[in-house]
Structure formats: structure tokens, C-alpha cells
Scaffold this active site. Structure first.
Site, short mmCIF file in Angstrom:
data_model
loop_
_atom_site.label_atom_id
_atom_site.label_comp_id
_atom_site.label_asym_id
_atom_site.label_seq_id
_atom_site.Cartn_x
_atom_site.Cartn_y
_atom_site.Cartn_z
N THR A 1 -5.76 1.34 -5.68
CA THR A 1 -5.16 0.29 -5.58
C THR A 1 -5.84 -0.64 -6.83
OG1 THR A 1 -5.41 0.34 -3.13
CG2 THR A 1 -5.01 -1.95 -4.04
N GLU B 1 0.79 -1.26 -0.06
CA GLU B 1 -0.10 -0.05 0.00
C GLU B 1 0.85 1.36 -0.08
OE1 GLU B 1 -3.22 0.52 -0.42
OE2 GLU B 1 -2.86 2.68 -0.17
N ASP C 1 1.79 -0.18 -4.88
CA ASP C 1 0.45 0.07 -5.49
C ASP C 1 0.43 1.43 -6.35
OD1 ASP C 1 -0.39 1.44 -3.45
OD2 ASP C 1 -2.33 0.16 -3.09
N HIS C 2 0.75 2.36 -5.63
CA HIS C 2 0.70 3.80 -6.24
C HIS C 2 1.19 4.68 -5.01
CE1 HIS C 2 -2.55 4.00 -2.87
NE2 HIS C 2 -2.92 2.97 -3.71
N HIS D 1 -1.46 3.08 4.72
CA HIS D 1 -2.61 3.86 3.98
C HIS D 1 -2.80 5.42 4.74
CE1 HIS D 1 -6.01 5.16 2.12
NE2 HIS D 1 -6.10 4.06 1.21
C1 GP9 Z 1 -8.56 -0.63 0.50
C2 GP9 Z 1 -7.14 -0.65 0.06
C3 GP9 Z 1 -6.77 0.71 -0.18
O1 GP9 Z 1 -9.10 -2.03 0.40
O2 GP9 Z 1 -7.35 -1.19 -1.19
O3 GP9 Z 1 -7.65 1.54 -1.08
P1 GP9 Z 1 -6.79 2.75 -1.95
O4 GP9 Z 1 -7.43 3.77 -1.46
O5 GP9 Z 1 -5.32 2.66 -1.86
O6 GP9 Z 1 -7.29 2.25 -3.27
MN MN Z 2 -3.77 1.53 -2.37
#
Ligand code: GP9
Ligand code: MN
Length: 400
Positions: free
Chosen positions: A80, A38, A255-256, A196
Site C-alpha cells: 500500500t 485494498e 492499491d495492488h 486484505h
Molecule cells: C495497513 C494497510 C495494508 O495499514 O495499508 O497494508 P498492505 O499489506 O496492503 O500494505
Molecule cells: Mn494494501
């Protein structure tokens, strides 16, 4: 619309020659374990706070892995879910919204389907959030995942949660209990959550001092990245304890971005870089670490994007051809002149960067005549348009 399909298919045939490398098939027959990290950006790798590494485990893993240090975040509003879309389908995200929510009924040639068909491998996703988030439950069915282990499959309490849900350590521990029961080889994607925004952490989970930049968000970010690093370390250790390590290819990727543009000055402070358009673009790099047991570490500085992860893995798994409607290019052989495309039309090549309405020479950071970027701009427009046509027109229907 089937003629658009034909256009897209021949476009990809020309732009992605099936260049081979001596790494073809080296992970064939192994388990594939992907860890979606994340909000993990590449600038934390090998970076320190008060003399302590932010990612000590990843830094050591990199020494015995293929480490791609110029892979860019290509996600858009689907965050994500956009990264998952790129890896599982080789398509670009949409300009607005998430394909997971807007087009979950489409016919995709997904990574799980390919693995099932070519190698009889089943696929699973593990994630601590509720199953409806990003419409995952439905989309994973479409993609052909055998099972999605979501929040309801975990023991989640107030004590073992923070921010969005279950903390990474208990998440990985409980996931391992399920993973060790799976028939092998399997494809498992695990999606972390603790790192996150807004990067909250309990004292007991804090292993590093906050950074000391002008942005409190960045200062906290390093502590949650450090926590995630520890959780991943324990998880990979548990593969050794279960005797699964030697039979598994691990693929870890950010992921980003986690630090949005608003707070980027703090990230630039941390890494000691000037605030320039090119340096800001570099912040969009996410780490990609591919560990294949028995292979030596190698850092690969070819540019690429998240959409390229799929073709790279297929190559290592010994699967010759991707589906013709995929924009994924094998990172081991990716041509230098292919642009890495962002959803808003920006792009980077080995030499140039296009951002907003300006062309830059990456090496010097100077703004240069737009004509240098023009040929790539056309390709970028074409590729994004084809990808959109495939998604909006559900053109995967016409491919078998
Ligand atoms: C939530 C997780 C985080 O299930 O995938 O979400 P994001 O905001 O990073 O897309
Ligand atoms: Mn994410």
C-alpha cells in the site's frame, strides 16, 4: 549529484510532452476524494458469482465515470505504501523495502505540496490502522499532509473490527463525520482495510456467495470485495446527503494485487481464462475510476500504471506542470509506445510484454524474438535507475 538531477529533469521533459486535452481543469476547485481500495484487482469488475455482481456499485459508478481498464499494479515490497508513494510523488518504489520506511526525510515535491501551493488546498489521510504502520505518520508529515486520521481517531471495538482493524463501513461512517467539517476544497485520501489477505468476513457482512474455484483464498476474496463495494456505495451516498457530491471529484483505485501468484489459478478459473503468461500479467491490472460530476462515462483502454495517476489528476485539476522529477504521465494522453514499468524490470507496452527473460506479443500470447522488446528494455532500465538515483541521492533537494 546535481548533474544527475539535470539528467533526470531533461529525460522527463523529452519523454512526457505536455500534451493537452479538452479535459484540462474540469475538476478545478472541486474536492478531491481518493479511495485506495485494498487489494482490489480489475478482474472483479463486471464479474459475477452465481449470477450476482461482485462489485455492483463500482459497475454502476463506472457508467458515469472515466474508467481506465488497463492500469497496472506497479507496487513492490512496500505494498500500500508504494502505491501512495507513486501517487504522491510520481516516483517508482524501491526494489526492496518501502520508501516510507527507508527515506522518510527526503525532499519530495508531493501532491499535497503542489495542491497547497497552486490552489491553496489542504490534504488529509484517513485510515483505520495504527499511525506507525508503514511509517505513515512521519512520511505524511514529510509530504505535507495537514492531518492523518489513524486508528486513534476512530471508535474501534471488537464488534466493528475484523482482520487488520475497523471494518470499512464504520470506517467510512466515522470518516464522514470528520470530512464534513473540513474547509473546502480539500484533498482526502481514504484507505480501506477489510479486503486484505486472508479476506476474513463476518456473516452479517456477507452479501454474496463465495466463489467456487480451486483456491479457497479466491473464493473468500469475492466476499470481501463485495463488502467493500457496499461500504463505498454508502460513503458516496453520504456525500449526496451532505450536499458535497456535486463539488467532489472521486478517484477510486486498487492499491495492488490481492491474489498472489500462488493463488492466481483460482482467479483465472473465476474469469474463465487459460493459464498463460499474458493472462497472468493481465491479472495485475487494478481498476482506476475517476468520477467528475457532470461528465459522462467513458472507458479508456490506454495502458498505464499507478504512477500515472498523479499526472492525470493534476491535469483534471488544471495544474499545468508536474515537478520535473516525476515519472507520472497523464493517462488521457499517454503515448502507446511508453512502457508500463514494473519494479522487477518486467514491462508491458500496447503491443508487447516482457516477463522474466522473454518477450511476448500480447495479442496472441506467443513468445517472440527478444529483439522486439530490446529498445523498451533500455528505457525501462534507465527510468528505474533515475528514479532510484532521485530517492537514494535525495535529489529533490536540488529542485525548487
Ligand atoms: C495497513 C494497510 C495494508 O495499514 O495499508 O497494508 P498492505 O499489506 O496492503 O500494505
Ligand atoms: Mn494494501
Amino acid at each position: 549529484s546535481s548533474s544527475t538531477t539535470t539528467n533526470a529533469m531533461s529525460y522527463m521533459k523529452e519523454s512526457t510532452p505536455t500534451n493537452n486535452s479538452d479535459l484540462f481543469g474540469i475538476a478545478k476547485g472541486k474536492n478531491l476524494v481518493m479511495i485506495s481500495m485494498e487489494s482490489t484487482q480489475d478482474f472483479v469488475i463486471n464479474e459475477k458469482v452465481e449470477g450476482e455482481e461482485i462489485t455492483p456499485f463500482l459497475n454502476s459508478l463506472i457508467k458515469e465515470s472515466f474508467y481506465f481498464n488497463q492500469v497496472f499494479d506497479q507496487t513492490a515490497q512496500g505494498k500500500t505504501s508504494d502505491s501512495e508513494l507513486m501517487i504522491d510523488t510520481g516516483l517508482y518504489p524501491l526494489e526492496s523495502g518501502s520508501v516510507f520506511i527507508r527515506k522518510p526525510q527526503n525532499d519530495f515535491t508531493s501532491l499535497p505540496e503542489i495542491l497547497k501551493e497552486k490552489q491553496n488546498v489542504q490534504s488529509y489521510v484517513f485510515h483505520g490502522n495504527i499511525q506507525s504502520f508503514w511509517n505513515r505518520e512521519q512520511m505524511y508529515k514529510t509530504f505535507g499532509y495537514k492531518r492523518y486520521y489513524s486508528k486513534k481517531d476512530y471508535h474501534v471495538t471488537e464488534e466493528n473490527s475484523v482482520n487488520y482493524g475497523i471494518k470499512d463501513e464504520p470506517f467510512f461512517n466515522q470518516s464522514m463525520e470528520k470530512i464534513k467539517e473540513l474547509p473546502q476544497p480539500f484533498y482526502a485520501r481514504l484507505i480501506t482495510l477489510t479486503n486484505h489477505f486472508p479476506f476474513l468476513l463476518d456473516d452479517e457482512d456477507t452479501h454474496i456467495a463465495k466463489a467456487n474455484t480451486q483456491e479457497e483464498v479466491v473464493n473468500r476474496y469475492v466476499t470481501t470485495v463485495r463488502y467493500q463495494d457496499e461500504a463505498i456505495k454508502q460513503f458516496i451516498q453520504s456525500f449526496k446527503e451532505q450536499g458535497l457530491y456535486e463539488d467532489t471529484m472521486f478517484v477510486l483505485y486498487g492499491d495492488h494485487y490481492g491474489i498472489s501468484e500462488k493463488y492466481e489459478q483460482g482467479a483465472l478459473d473465476l474469469v474463465g481464462q487459460q493459464d498463460t503468461p499474458v493472462n497472468r500479467m493481465r491479472l495485475k491490472q487494478v481498476p482506476l475510476i475517476v468520477h467528475v460530476p457532470g461528465y459522462e462515462g467513458k472507458t479508456i483502454s490506454k495502458i498505464g500504471g499507478e504512477v500515472d495517476i498523479r499526472a492525470t489528476l493534476l491535469h483534471l485539476l488544471g495544474i499545468e506542470k508536474d515537478n520535473p522529477l516525476s515519472f507520472s504521465r497523464n493517462l488521457f494522453t499517454r503515448s502507446k509506445t511508453e512502457p508500463v514499468i514494473f519494479r522487477n524490470g518486467n514491462f508491458v507496452t500496447a503491443k508487447y510484454m516482457w516477463k522474466g527473460n522473454d518477450c511476448y506479443r500480447k495479442k496472441t500470447g506467443e513468445k517472440i524474438d527478444p529483439s522486439n522488446c530490446e529498445p523498451y528494455r533500455q528505457q525501462v532500465r534507465k527510468e528505474l535507475r533515475l528514479s532510484d538515483d532521485i530517492i537514494y541521492g535525495d535529489l529533490g533537494r536540488f529542485v525548487d
